[in-house]
Design a protein around this motif. Sequence first.
Motif, PDB file in Angstrom:
ATOM      1  N   GLN A 260       0.817  -1.212   0.000  1.00 17.78           N
ATOM      2  CA  GLN A 260       0.000   0.000   0.000  1.00 17.78           C
ATOM      3  C   GLN A 260       0.854   1.267   0.000  1.00 17.78           C
ATOM      4  OE1 GLN A 260      -3.245   0.238   2.793  1.00 17.78           O
ATOM      5  NE2 GLN A 260      -3.583  -1.984   2.759  1.00 17.78           N
ATOM      6  N   ASP A 261       0.348   2.256  -0.732  1.00 18.72           N
ATOM      7  CA  ASP A 261       0.886   3.605  -0.594  1.00 18.72           C
ATOM      8  C   ASP A 261      -0.186   4.452   0.088  1.00 18.72           C
ATOM      9  OD1 ASP A 261      -0.956   3.855  -2.637  1.00 18.72           O
ATOM     10  OD2 ASP A 261       0.490   4.390  -4.182  1.00 18.72           O
ATOM     11  N   THR A 262      -0.127   5.762  -0.023  1.00 18.71           N
ATOM     12  CA  THR A 262      -1.149   6.674   0.496  1.00 18.71           C
ATOM     13  C   THR A 262      -1.519   7.643  -0.618  1.00 18.71           C
ATOM     14  OG1 THR A 262       0.395   8.387   1.239  1.00 18.71           O
ATOM     15  CG2 THR A 262      -0.066   6.561   2.778  1.00 18.71           C
ATOM     16  N   PRO A 263      -2.632   8.341  -0.497  1.00 20.67           N
ATOM     17  CA  PRO A 263      -2.938   9.347  -1.526  1.00 20.67           C
ATOM     18  C   PRO A 263      -1.803  10.341  -1.720  1.00 20.67           C
ATOM     19  CG  PRO A 263      -4.865   8.967  -0.152  1.00 20.67           C
ATOM     20  CD  PRO A 263      -3.730   8.204   0.481  1.00 20.67           C
ATOM     21  N   GLU A 264      -1.179  10.741  -0.625  1.00 18.83           N
ATOM     22  CA  GLU A 264      -0.114  11.737  -0.706  1.00 18.83           C
ATOM     23  C   GLU A 264       1.155  11.163  -1.331  1.00 18.83           C
ATOM     24  OE1 GLU A 264      -3.202  12.649   2.023  1.00 18.83           O
ATOM     25  OE2 GLU A 264      -1.787  10.935   2.108  1.00 18.83           O
ATOM     26  N   SER A 265       1.542   9.974  -0.889  1.00 19.10           N
ATOM     27  CA  SER A 265       2.771   9.388  -1.452  1.00 19.10           C
ATOM     28  C   SER A 265       2.566   8.977  -2.914  1.00 19.10           C
ATOM     29  CB  SER A 265       3.232   8.190  -0.624  1.00 19.10           C
ATOM     30  OG  SER A 265       2.342   7.089  -0.752  1.00 19.10           O
ATOM     31  N   ALA A 266       1.364   8.537  -3.240  1.00 22.56           N
ATOM     32  CA  ALA A 266       1.076   8.181  -4.635  1.00 22.56           C
ATOM     33  C   ALA A 266       1.203   9.399  -5.534  1.00 22.56           C
ATOM     34  CB  ALA A 266      -0.326   7.581  -4.750  1.00 22.56           C
ATOM     35  N   TYR A 267       0.675  10.520  -5.083  1.00 21.68           N
ATOM     36  CA  TYR A 267       0.786  11.762  -5.855  1.00 21.68           C
ATOM     37  C   TYR A 267       2.243  12.183  -5.978  1.00 21.68           C
ATOM     38  CZ  TYR A 267       0.535  16.720  -6.997  1.00 21.68           C
ATOM     39  OH  TYR A 267       0.717  17.948  -7.594  1.00 21.68           O
ATOM     40  N   ARG A 268       2.940  12.183  -4.860  1.00 17.64           N
ATOM     41  CA  ARG A 268       4.334  12.648  -4.844  1.00 17.64           C
ATOM     42  C   ARG A 268       5.237  11.754  -5.704  1.00 17.64           C
ATOM     43  NH1 ARG A 268       4.780  12.284   0.147  1.00 17.64           N
ATOM     44  NH2 ARG A 268       5.841  10.257   0.264  1.00 17.64           N
ATOM     45  N   ASP A 269       5.113  10.438  -5.529  1.00  9.06           N
ATOM     46  CA  ASP A 269       5.963   9.521  -6.286  1.00  9.06           C
ATOM     47  C   ASP A 269       5.644   9.555  -7.780  1.00  9.06           C
ATOM     48  OD1 ASP A 269       7.171   8.755  -3.943  1.00  9.06           O
ATOM     49  OD2 ASP A 269       6.043   6.880  -3.738  1.00  9.06           O
ATOM     50  N   SER A 270       4.359   9.612  -8.104  1.00 10.19           N
ATOM     51  CA  SER A 270       3.968   9.651  -9.521  1.00 10.19           C
ATOM     52  C   SER A 270       4.445  10.931 -10.177  1.00 10.19           C
ATOM     53  CB  SER A 270       2.444   9.515  -9.659  1.00 10.19           C
ATOM     54  OG  SER A 270       1.993   8.274  -9.164  1.00 10.19           O
ATOM     55  N   LYS A 271       4.307  12.045  -9.478  1.00  6.83           N
ATOM     56  CA  LYS A 271       4.753  13.329 -10.022  1.00  6.83           C
ATOM     57  C   LYS A 271       6.252  13.313 -10.311  1.00  6.83           C
ATOM     58  CE  LYS A 271       4.496  18.308  -9.012  1.00  6.83           C
ATOM     59  NZ  LYS A 271       3.500  18.706 -10.033  1.00  6.83           N
ATOM     60  N   ALA A 272       7.011  12.740  -9.393  1.00  8.11           N
ATOM     61  CA  ALA A 272       8.465  12.661  -9.589  1.00  8.11           C
ATOM     62  C   ALA A 272       8.802  11.779 -10.788  1.00  8.11           C
ATOM     63  CB  ALA A 272       9.126  12.132  -8.325  1.00  8.11           C
ATOM     64  N   LEU A 273       8.089  10.682 -10.936  1.00  2.00           N
ATOM     65  CA  LEU A 273       8.340   9.788 -12.072  1.00  2.00           C
ATOM     66  C   LEU A 273       7.937  10.429 -13.394  1.00  2.00           C
ATOM     67  CD1 LEU A 273       7.155   6.461 -10.416  1.00  2.00           C
ATOM     68  CD2 LEU A 273       9.482   6.940 -11.200  1.00  2.00           C
ATOM     69  N   ILE A 274       6.863  11.187 -13.388  1.00  3.18           N
ATOM     70  CA  ILE A 274       6.464  11.910 -14.604  1.00  3.18           C
ATOM     71  C   ILE A 274       7.556  12.886 -15.017  1.00  3.18           C
ATOM     72  CG2 ILE A 274       4.840  13.604 -15.545  1.00  3.18           C
ATOM     73  CD1 ILE A 274       2.684  12.284 -13.722  1.00  3.18           C
ATOM     74  N   GLU A 275       8.033  13.653 -14.060  1.00  6.01           N
ATOM     75  CA  GLU A 275       9.077  14.633 -14.354  1.00  6.01           C
ATOM     76  C   GLU A 275      10.356  13.948 -14.845  1.00  6.01           C
ATOM     77  OE1 GLU A 275       8.922  17.855 -14.376  1.00  6.01           O
ATOM     78  OE2 GLU A 275       6.963  18.206 -13.453  1.00  6.01           O
ATOM     79  N   LYS A 276      10.612  12.774 -14.341  1.00  7.01           N
ATOM     80  CA  LYS A 276      11.846  12.070 -14.691  1.00  7.01           C
ATOM     81  C   LYS A 276      11.763  11.383 -16.049  1.00  7.01           C
ATOM     82  CE  LYS A 276      15.056   8.629 -12.752  1.00  7.01           C
ATOM     83  NZ  LYS A 276      15.313   7.734 -11.580  1.00  7.01           N
ATOM     84  N   TRP A 277      10.587  10.806 -16.402  1.00 10.59           N
ATOM     85  CA  TRP A 277      10.523   9.911 -17.544  1.00 10.59           C
ATOM     86  C   TRP A 277       9.580  10.317 -18.667  1.00 10.59           C
ATOM     87  CZ3 TRP A 277      14.332   6.722 -17.963  1.00 10.59           C
ATOM     88  CH2 TRP A 277      14.935   6.166 -16.833  1.00 10.59           C
ATOM     89  N   HIS A 278       8.532  11.060 -18.386  1.00  8.86           N
ATOM     90  CA  HIS A 278       7.534  11.307 -19.424  1.00  8.86           C
ATOM     91  C   HIS A 278       8.106  12.139 -20.568  1.00  8.86           C
ATOM     92  CE1 HIS A 278       3.637  11.595 -21.238  1.00  8.86           C
ATOM     93  NE2 HIS A 278       3.643  12.916 -21.197  1.00  8.86           N
ATOM     94  N   SER A 279       7.880  11.652 -21.787  1.00  6.32           N
ATOM     95  CA  SER A 279       8.354  12.316 -23.012  1.00  6.32           C
ATOM     96  C   SER A 279       9.871  12.352 -23.110  1.00  6.32           C
ATOM     97  CB  SER A 279       7.775  13.738 -23.138  1.00  6.32           C
ATOM     98  OG  SER A 279       6.372  13.672 -23.305  1.00  6.32           O
ATOM     99  N   LYS A 280      10.535  11.470 -22.388  1.00  9.49           N
ATOM    100  CA  LYS A 280      11.979  11.329 -22.538  1.00  9.49           C
ATOM    101  C   LYS A 280      12.226  10.293 -23.635  1.00  9.49           C
ATOM    102  CE  LYS A 280      13.008  14.147 -19.128  1.00  9.49           C
ATOM    103  NZ  LYS A 280      11.659  14.555 -18.687  1.00  9.49           N
ATOM    104  N   GLY A 281      12.705  10.739 -24.770  1.00  8.54           N
ATOM    105  CA  GLY A 281      12.843   9.833 -25.908  1.00  8.54           C
ATOM    106  C   GLY A 281      11.481   9.329 -26.338  1.00  8.54           C
ATOM    107  N   ARG A 282      11.317   8.014 -26.364  1.00  9.09           N
ATOM    108  CA  ARG A 282      10.065   7.402 -26.802  1.00  9.09           C
ATOM    109  C   ARG A 282       9.231   6.891 -25.618  1.00  9.09           C
ATOM    110  NH1 ARG A 282      10.780   2.990 -31.032  1.00  9.09           N
ATOM    111  NH2 ARG A 282       8.862   3.828 -31.930  1.00  9.09           N
ATOM    112  N   LEU A 283       9.503   7.373 -24.435  1.00  8.18           N
ATOM    113  CA  LEU A 283       8.809   6.915 -23.238  1.00  8.18           C
ATOM    114  C   LEU A 283       7.668   7.851 -22.867  1.00  8.18           C
ATOM    115  CD1 LEU A 283      11.946   6.058 -21.060  1.00  8.18           C
ATOM    116  CD2 LEU A 283      10.685   4.536 -22.613  1.00  8.18           C
TER     117      LEU A 283
END
Length: 462
Positions: free
Chosen positions: A198-221
């Motif tokens: 389990q995560d939490t609403p807050e950690s899910a938001y925080r972790d997902s946001k960090a992953l988006i910033e790190k990976w989304h639209s990077k090359g073909r990802l």
Amino acid sequence: MVRFFLSNINIKSSITKLFLLIFSSSVSVYAETTIYQGDILHFTADPAETNQAYEYTENGGLIVRDGKFAGIISAEDIASKHAKVIDYRGKLILPGFIDSHIHYPQTGMIAAHGEQLLEWLKEYTFPTERRFSKKRHAKEVAEFFVDQLQKNGTTSALVFGTVHPESVDALFEVAQRENMRLIAGKVLMDRNAPEYLQDTPESAYRDSKALIEKWHSKGRLSYAITPRFAPTSTPDQLRQAAKLLDEYPDVYMHTHVSENKDEINWVKSLFPEAKSYLDVYNLYGLNRDHSVFAHGIYLDNQEMKSMAAVGSAIAFCPTSNLFLGSGLFPLNRAEEIKVDVGLGTDVGAGTSFSMLDTMDEAYKVIQLQKSIGNNTGVKTLSPFKAFYLATLGSAKALDIDDKVGNFEEGKEADFIVIDLEATDLMKFRMKSVKTIEEKLFALQVLGDDRAIHSTYIMGDKK
């Protein structure tokens, strides 16, 4: 050598400079152009909507330049192009397969016996996913997973990770190295699951946001916000998922819907304010363009119309639905309502990485519907429709059909070469086929990973 020679010439004339620039450019273009000769098939439309849905060029040439498709020519025109030619005569060249729903962490539990969905999750899935908190383990599975995709001719996929950010990092690192067009995300799950997942609403938001910033639209990802399914997320977490989608409108939303009857009843008890299972996602702003829902077996007409209205899509996962005894997806009804549908393996409830195996089981799902209830009007799944679903259909479902899915000029050169005589039985059967339609059907029924002769990603052979 040409460039070295030219660099040592004392150029005085602007005309000479222009000539040398053109000459040098032409040498570079020829060096980067390759023609693949064979039988070439791709789809330009849905075969359920038109009889002119595909283009088939027997013994043609597929031109690839700088990792992009640059046209299809006849065999007679190949010699005039002054390009490198790869000889695949007698083989079938198709766009790479696109898997619209798959779980990479479940690779190691494929073929786990004996349960339906909810029991299967508790017995097998959750204990397996626990191990992905360790990056080393996640990377090991990601390497094997991507290798299996490529061996089976799959060049793009929409993929579930686990609740652990490490699982997403590991997968994206491998996919980035392989230059694959891949969409994935961290699972959101804050209830009705073991505490260790389990995560939490807050950690899910925080972790997902960090992953988006790190990976989304990077090359073909690309990134997908990924609540596992409504029962394992609280209303607060679903609201956080919608907040992320509002903040990053070009990311995806990937989840499950209406897979199993017990699951549907559970959703009704957890969300009594919702009119239906899909309405839970409507209420929390998750049914929108760029949303992909796996399964959808028991969606009613109103729910499908809701999806068609916003542009969301369904991933049809026949091997999984049969394996877990979940039910039979009503593809004909989805076609009539004009909901976008892609084909998914859904490994590990799905029983094969092969989209050929998946097409074979899809055919059987539709055949079974003919003998159940008032389904006399059900249309047989044609091989053209099956291969469309595995290529351009899945590309449309994932909103990547502007980049991949067929051989239109300028699209990314993801394609596969199929050996129609890969096994003794296939070779024997192909002696009696008379049309491309018969050839495709024999391929989807008899073929598997052995039929994938070569897989190319952005023009590079894997």
